[in-house]
Design an enzyme around this catalytic site. Structure first.
Site, PDB file in Angstrom:
ATOM      1  N   CYS A 190      -2.736  -0.301   7.435  1.00  0.00           N
ATOM      2  CA  CYS A 190      -1.774   1.139   7.471  1.00  0.00           C
ATOM      3  C   CYS A 190      -1.687   1.973   9.339  1.00  0.00           C
ATOM      4  O   CYS A 190      -0.981   2.157   9.321  1.00  0.00           O
ATOM      5  CB  CYS A 190      -1.996   1.690   6.245  1.00  0.00           C
ATOM      6  SG  CYS A 190      -1.451   0.714   4.853  1.00  0.00           S
TER       7      CYS A 190
ATOM      8  N   CYS B   4      -6.737   1.669   5.891  1.00  0.00           N
ATOM      9  CA  CYS B   4      -6.333   0.791   6.260  1.00  0.00           C
ATOM     10  C   CYS B   4      -6.206   0.048   7.471  1.00  0.00           C
ATOM     11  O   CYS B   4      -5.271   0.994   8.245  1.00  0.00           O
ATOM     12  CB  CYS B   4      -6.199  -0.583   5.024  1.00  0.00           C
ATOM     13  SG  CYS B   4      -5.089  -1.118   5.145  1.00  0.00           S
TER      14      CYS B   4
ATOM     15  N   HIS C 101       0.788  -1.403   0.035  1.00  0.00           N
ATOM     16  CA  HIS C 101       0.209   0.154  -0.399  1.00  0.00           C
ATOM     17  C   HIS C 101       0.893   0.705  -0.227  1.00  0.00           C
ATOM     18  O   HIS C 101       2.250   0.810   0.187  1.00  0.00           O
ATOM     19  CB  HIS C 101      -1.165  -0.437   1.121  1.00  0.00           C
ATOM     20  CG  HIS C 101      -1.838  -0.814   1.007  1.00  0.00           C
ATOM     21  ND1 HIS C 101      -2.744  -0.932   1.771  1.00  0.00           N
ATOM     22  CD2 HIS C 101      -2.304  -2.082   0.705  1.00  0.00           C
ATOM     23  CE1 HIS C 101      -3.665  -1.804   1.947  1.00  0.00           C
ATOM     24  NE2 HIS C 101      -3.117  -2.617   1.322  1.00  0.00           N
TER      25      HIS C 101
ATOM     26  N   GLU D 170       0.797   4.197   1.488  1.00  0.00           N
ATOM     27  CA  GLU D 170       1.554   4.250   3.230  1.00  0.00           C
ATOM     28  C   GLU D 170       2.282   3.171   3.438  1.00  0.00           C
ATOM     29  O   GLU D 170       3.480   3.830   4.327  1.00  0.00           O
ATOM     30  CB  GLU D 170       0.069   4.100   4.246  1.00  0.00           C
ATOM     31  CG  GLU D 170      -1.103   4.942   4.381  1.00  0.00           C
ATOM     32  CD  GLU D 170      -1.625   4.085   3.036  1.00  0.00           C
ATOM     33  OE1 GLU D 170      -3.536   4.170   3.455  1.00  0.00           O
ATOM     34  OE2 GLU D 170      -1.745   3.290   2.316  1.00  0.00           O
TER      35      GLU D 170
END
Length: 143
Positions: free
Chosen positions: A79, A76, A46, A48
């Site tokens: 993260c 999410c 992801h 992040e």
């Protein structure tokens, strides 16, 4: 947030979900990334997570206590956990993650009083632009 949006645009060009992230310390960009789950074949890739990894390398430490994370979509749970564990001071995000947002929408990991670190959160920054890029991406994917 404009810089994070540019990262999201890069993701879209690579046919990745268009989410971008930027980590800033003392007004200076330390790292930036965009989603790369498909290209790296990695569920943890992801925006992040990649930005946090790069920032830790840049600082030579896992604690990012003086940093702010800008991300186009609310993080999410995975993260959000990494944000807490890396001790990021402040999270700024654009549009809420209405299905899996873990920073206030669906759940709130980053401000959970049971954890040893809580993150200051600012939401809705450039919300229309951040929301539009992801909505348009999925609209075209579902046609």
């Amino acid at each position: 947030m404009s810089y994070a949006l540019r990262e999201a645009e890069k993701a879209e060009e690579e046919d990745e979900v268009p989410i971008g992230a930027v980590i800033v310390s003392a007004g200076e960009v330390i790292s930036s990334a965009h989603n790369m789950r498909e290209s790296l074949r990695d569920a943890t890739a992801h925006a992040e997570m990649l930005a946090i990894r790069d920032a830790c390398k840049a600082f030579g430490a896992w604690r990012l206590t003086d940093c702010e994370l800008y991300v186009t979509v609310e993080p999410c749970a995975m993260c959000a956990g990494a944000i807490v564990l890396s001790r990021i001071r402040r999270l700024i995000y654009g549009t809420p993650g209405l299905r899996c947002g873990a920073c206030g929408s669906v759940m709130d990991i980053v401000r959970n009083p049971s954890l040893n670190h809580r993150v200051e959160v600012t939401s809705g920054v450039m919300e229309d632009a951040c929301g539009n890029i992801i909505r348009e991406y999925f609209k075209h994917k579902r046609i």
